[in-house]
Design a protein around this motif. Sequence first.
Motif, PDB file in Angstrom:
ATOM      1  N   VAL A   1       0.841  -1.205   0.000  1.00 10.80           N
ATOM      2  CA  VAL A   1       0.000   0.000   0.000  1.00 10.80           C
ATOM      3  C   VAL A   1       0.874   1.253   0.000  1.00 10.80           C
ATOM      4  O   VAL A   1       0.612   2.201  -0.736  1.00 10.80           O
ATOM      5  CB  VAL A   1      -0.964  -0.009   1.209  1.00 10.80           C
ATOM      6  N   ALA A   2       1.934   1.253   0.799  1.00  6.80           N
ATOM      7  CA  ALA A   2       2.813   2.428   0.889  1.00  6.80           C
ATOM      8  C   ALA A   2       3.521   2.700  -0.434  1.00  6.80           C
ATOM      9  O   ALA A   2       3.625   3.846  -0.867  1.00  6.80           O
ATOM     10  CB  ALA A   2       3.831   2.232   2.005  1.00  6.80           C
ATOM     11  N   ARG A   3       3.984   1.647  -1.094  1.00  3.66           N
ATOM     12  CA  ARG A   3       4.703   1.813  -2.364  1.00  3.66           C
ATOM     13  C   ARG A   3       3.767   1.915  -3.563  1.00  3.66           C
ATOM     14  O   ARG A   3       4.136   2.444  -4.594  1.00  3.66           O
ATOM     15  CB  ARG A   3       5.650   0.645  -2.588  1.00  3.66           C
ATOM     16  N   GLY A   4       2.589   1.312  -3.458  1.00  3.66           N
ATOM     17  CA  GLY A   4       1.663   1.291  -4.586  1.00  3.66           C
ATOM     18  C   GLY A   4       1.843   0.078  -5.476  1.00  3.66           C
ATOM     19  O   GLY A   4       0.930  -0.331  -6.177  1.00  3.66           O
ATOM     20  N   SER A   5       3.047  -0.498  -5.477  1.00  2.00           N
ATOM     21  CA  SER A   5       3.325  -1.704  -6.267  1.00  2.00           C
ATOM     22  C   SER A   5       4.565  -2.380  -5.712  1.00  2.00           C
ATOM     23  O   SER A   5       5.348  -1.766  -4.987  1.00  2.00           O
ATOM     24  CB  SER A   5       3.524  -1.363  -7.741  1.00  2.00           C
ATOM     25  N   MET A   6       4.730  -3.629  -6.067  1.00  2.00           N
ATOM     26  CA  MET A   6       5.927  -4.372  -5.678  1.00  2.00           C
ATOM     27  C   MET A   6       6.113  -5.559  -6.602  1.00  2.00           C
ATOM     28  O   MET A   6       5.173  -5.988  -7.275  1.00  2.00           O
ATOM     29  CB  MET A   6       5.856  -4.842  -4.221  1.00  2.00           C
ATOM     30  N   SER A   7       7.322  -6.074  -6.647  1.00  2.00           N
ATOM     31  CA  SER A   7       7.626  -7.279  -7.418  1.00  2.00           C
ATOM     32  C   SER A   7       7.780  -8.452  -6.465  1.00  2.00           C
ATOM     33  O   SER A   7       8.257  -8.289  -5.345  1.00  2.00           O
ATOM     34  CB  SER A   7       8.931  -7.101  -8.195  1.00  2.00           C
ATOM     35  N   ALA A   8       7.381  -9.626  -6.923  1.00  2.50           N
ATOM     36  CA  ALA A   8       7.521 -10.842  -6.127  1.00  2.50           C
ATOM     37  C   ALA A   8       7.547 -12.030  -7.084  1.00  2.50           C
ATOM     38  O   ALA A   8       7.199 -11.897  -8.257  1.00  2.50           O
ATOM     39  CB  ALA A   8       6.362 -10.980  -5.145  1.00  2.50           C
ATOM     40  N   TRP A   9       7.946 -13.176  -6.566  1.00  2.76           N
ATOM     41  CA  TRP A   9       7.935 -14.394  -7.367  1.00  2.76           C
ATOM     42  C   TRP A   9       6.629 -15.126  -7.146  1.00  2.76           C
ATOM     43  O   TRP A   9       6.232 -15.371  -6.015  1.00  2.76           O
ATOM     44  CB  TRP A   9       9.095 -15.309  -6.970  1.00  2.76           C
ATOM     45  N   GLN A  10       5.934 -15.447  -8.236  1.00  3.04           N
ATOM     46  CA  GLN A  10       4.727 -16.257  -8.144  1.00  3.04           C
ATOM     47  C   GLN A  10       5.158 -17.712  -8.016  1.00  3.04           C
ATOM     48  O   GLN A  10       6.060 -18.172  -8.726  1.00  3.04           O
ATOM     49  CB  GLN A  10       3.849 -16.089  -9.379  1.00  3.04           C
ATOM     50  N   TYR A  11       4.530 -18.441  -7.085  1.00  3.38           N
ATOM     51  CA  TYR A  11       4.834 -19.842  -6.858  1.00  3.38           C
ATOM     52  C   TYR A  11       3.700 -20.718  -7.362  1.00  3.38           C
ATOM     53  O   TYR A  11       2.546 -20.304  -7.360  1.00  3.38           O
ATOM     54  CB  TYR A  11       5.067 -20.112  -5.357  1.00  3.38           C
ATOM     55  N   ALA A  12       4.058 -21.918  -7.805  1.00  3.43           N
ATOM     56  CA  ALA A  12       3.084 -22.890  -8.290  1.00  3.43           C
ATOM     57  C   ALA A  12       3.535 -24.287  -7.862  1.00  3.43           C
ATOM     58  O   ALA A  12       4.691 -24.498  -7.514  1.00  3.43           O
ATOM     59  CB  ALA A  12       2.968 -22.811  -9.804  1.00  3.43           C
ATOM     60  N   VAL A  13       2.635 -25.236  -7.931  1.00  2.00           N
ATOM     61  CA  VAL A  13       2.933 -26.625  -7.574  1.00  2.00           C
ATOM     62  C   VAL A  13       3.325 -27.376  -8.841  1.00  2.00           C
ATOM     63  O   VAL A  13       2.717 -27.207  -9.893  1.00  2.00           O
ATOM     64  CB  VAL A  13       1.702 -27.300  -6.929  1.00  2.00           C
ATOM     65  N   ARG A  14       4.361 -28.203  -8.712  1.00  2.00           N
ATOM     66  CA  ARG A  14       4.769 -29.080  -9.820  1.00  2.00           C
ATOM     67  C   ARG A  14       5.278 -30.386  -9.241  1.00  2.00           C
ATOM     68  O   ARG A  14       5.564 -30.494  -8.053  1.00  2.00           O
ATOM     69  CB  ARG A  14       5.836 -28.425 -10.681  1.00  2.00           C
ATOM     70  N   LYS A  15       5.415 -31.381 -10.113  1.00  2.00           N
ATOM     71  CA  LYS A  15       5.989 -32.667  -9.710  1.00  2.00           C
ATOM     72  C   LYS A  15       7.495 -32.614  -9.938  1.00  2.00           C
ATOM     73  O   LYS A  15       7.958 -32.192 -11.000  1.00  2.00           O
ATOM     74  CB  LYS A  15       5.411 -33.806 -10.533  1.00  2.00           C
ATOM     75  N   SER A  16       8.240 -33.067  -8.944  1.00  2.00           N
ATOM     76  CA  SER A  16       9.695 -33.134  -9.099  1.00  2.00           C
ATOM     77  C   SER A  16      10.054 -34.362  -9.930  1.00  2.00           C
ATOM     78  O   SER A  16       9.184 -35.182 -10.256  1.00  2.00           O
ATOM     79  CB  SER A  16      10.371 -33.203  -7.734  1.00  2.00           C
ATOM     80  N   SER A  17      11.317 -34.509 -10.241  1.00  2.00           N
ATOM     81  CA  SER A  17      11.746 -35.665 -11.037  1.00  2.00           C
ATOM     82  C   SER A  17      11.504 -36.980 -10.294  1.00  2.00           C
ATOM     83  O   SER A  17      11.351 -38.025 -10.918  1.00  2.00           O
ATOM     84  CB  SER A  17      13.226 -35.529 -11.396  1.00  2.00           C
ATOM     85  N   SER A  18      11.435 -36.921  -8.960  1.00  2.00           N
ATOM     86  CA  SER A  18      11.158 -38.132  -8.182  1.00  2.00           C
ATOM     87  C   SER A  18       9.656 -38.403  -8.049  1.00  2.00           C
ATOM     88  O   SER A  18       9.258 -39.406  -7.472  1.00  2.00           O
ATOM     89  CB  SER A  18      11.777 -38.005  -6.784  1.00  2.00           C
ATOM     90  N   GLY A  19       8.819 -37.480  -8.568  1.00  2.00           N
ATOM     91  CA  GLY A  19       7.373 -37.666  -8.516  1.00  2.00           C
ATOM     92  C   GLY A  19       6.696 -36.971  -7.349  1.00  2.00           C
ATOM     93  O   GLY A  19       5.476 -36.992  -7.238  1.00  2.00           O
ATOM     94  N   ASP A  20       7.487 -36.363  -6.456  1.00  2.11           N
ATOM     95  CA  ASP A  20       6.917 -35.637  -5.319  1.00  2.11           C
ATOM     96  C   ASP A  20       6.431 -34.263  -5.757  1.00  2.11           C
ATOM     97  O   ASP A  20       7.015 -33.633  -6.646  1.00  2.11           O
ATOM     98  CB  ASP A  20       7.969 -35.451  -4.213  1.00  2.11           C
ATOM     99  N   LEU A  21       5.367 -33.785  -5.119  1.00  2.00           N
ATOM    100  CA  LEU A  21       4.894 -32.434  -5.391  1.00  2.00           C
ATOM    101  C   LEU A  21       5.743 -31.445  -4.611  1.00  2.00           C
ATOM    102  O   LEU A  21       6.176 -31.707  -3.497  1.00  2.00           O
ATOM    103  CB  LEU A  21       3.426 -32.289  -4.984  1.00  2.00           C
TER     104      LEU A  21
END
Length: 124
Positions: free
Chosen positions: A69-89
């Motif tokens: 609110v103070a800055r009006g905007s900000m940058s951040a990393w959006q996170y999502a779920v994926r399967k790893s190479s071992s099959g774990d989320l």
Amino acid sequence: MHISKRLLLGIGAATLIMESVVILPAFAADKVSLFKVITTKDEIVIGISEGDLARIEGQNAGGVARMLVARGSMSAWQYAVRKSSSGDLEQVPLHKIGLLASDSLRVEPYATPLKVLPIDETRK
């Protein structure tokens, strides 16, 4: 002087354990805190590294909302779920996004049982 194989093995194991305790934290990436950002249109999960979060007053969801609110905007990393190479989320950084402050915005801490991967700063 005769040193037994057991004693030599014990000293080697102790040295290896001590080395891993001292060296591994130096290579550990910043821990990431996840937050859910909710607007009237949608909701997303963002990740903020421990280092960046330390610079935010309160170091929690309220502090993130106040900063936005103070800055009006900000940058951040959006996170999502994926399967790893071992099959774990796992929770992974998807891409860097920009957030704009609005009256309908809400920021909440986001708890997940999944492994949260650190932010790769080289992808900025």
